[in-house]
Write an enzyme that holds these catalytic residues in place. Structure first.
Site, PDB file in Angstrom:
ATOM      1  N   CYS A  79       0.754  -1.320  -0.051  1.00 59.95           N
ATOM      2  CA  CYS A  79      -0.021  -0.028   0.104  1.00 59.95           C
ATOM      3  C   CYS A  79       0.863   1.172   0.166  1.00 59.95           C
ATOM      4  CB  CYS A  79      -0.975  -0.190   1.325  1.00 59.95           C
ATOM      5  SG  CYS A  79      -2.318   1.221   0.968  1.00 59.95           S
ATOM      6  N   HIS A 170      -3.250  -4.972   1.403  1.00 64.68           N
ATOM      7  CA  HIS A 170      -2.437  -5.434   2.649  1.00 64.68           C
ATOM      8  C   HIS A 170      -2.531  -6.776   2.914  1.00 64.68           C
ATOM      9  CE1 HIS A 170      -2.354  -1.200   4.520  1.00 64.68           C
ATOM     10  NE2 HIS A 170      -3.180  -1.066   3.553  1.00 64.68           N
ATOM     11  N   GLU A 172      -0.968  -8.623   5.214  1.00 62.93           N
ATOM     12  CA  GLU A 172      -0.565  -8.983   6.294  1.00 62.93           C
ATOM     13  C   GLU A 172      -2.002  -8.961   7.468  1.00 62.93           C
ATOM     14  OE1 GLU A 172      -0.848  -4.578   6.353  1.00 62.93           O
ATOM     15  OE2 GLU A 172      -0.198  -5.986   5.039  1.00 62.93           O
TER      16      GLU A 172
END
Length: 196
Positions: A79, A170, A172
């Site tokens: 990002c 994202h 994660e």
């Protein structure tokens, strides 16, 4: 064991640490320039790119990060991290770290309330990966030396150039760590080449 740092100035640091550890590597939160020397790879997390740039400048990280890239140590921008790695930004004259031959548009998928999830096919990481897009940028164009790993609709959302990896989304924030594991694999390959 591979050591992967997460630039800990701002953004989703804890989630990246968890994903790195789940991928079988050691995670380090990087808050001082000196820590870069001990890393096999570095993740530039999502967050707010303007704020991150201000903090990078404030703590003297810009030149050391460019040097880290010059040494061909793997870097992964998610990002806002993608924005930091891009050589060209729509509407801006100057890049930040500027090591990937890509043109990126900030907030291209809209503001916070337009955040969404999408199932993606990611070359090297697998099918049906749920990408979480939060005020996400996207890659407008790439040079010939950049590999497109994933698209959403007609927009490029994951790219790789040598030891550099970048995603609009994202990876994660879900429990699916395949993209982080892909980056850990990149760091393992790079380290093995250096040993030879």
């Amino acid at each position: 064991m591979i050591t992967i740092g997460v630039l800990g100035l701002q953004g989703a640091v804890r989630e990246h640490v968890k994903a790195i550890e789940a991928s079988g590597a050691k995670a380090v939160v990087v808050k001082k320039v000196e820590q870069l020397a001990e890393l096999d790879g570095l993740i530039l997390p999502g967050g707010e790119s303007t704020t991150m740039r201000r903090l990078i400048d404030k703590y003297g990280f810009m030149e050391p990060l460019r040097q880290f890239a010059k040494e061909e140590k793997p870097m992964f921008g998610t990002c806002a991290g993608m924005i930091l790695l891009a050589k060209h930004l729509v509407g801006y004259n100057e890049p930040h770290i500027g090591v990937m031959d890509i043109t990126v548009e900030r907030n291209a998928f809209g503001r916070q309330r337009e955040s969404f999830e999408a199932a993606l096919s990611i070359k090297g990481a697998g099918e049906e990966f749920i990408g979480v897009f939060i005020r996400a940028p996207y890659v407008v164009s790439v040079d010939d030396n950049v590999e497109v790993l994933s698209v959403h609709g007609d927009r490029i959302v994951a790219v790789r150039q040598g030891n550099f990896l970048a995603t609009s989304f994202h990876p994660e924030v879900t429990d699916d760590h395949r993209v982080t594991a892909y980056f850990v694999g990149m760091a393992e390959e790079a380290k093995a080449k250096k040993v030879v």
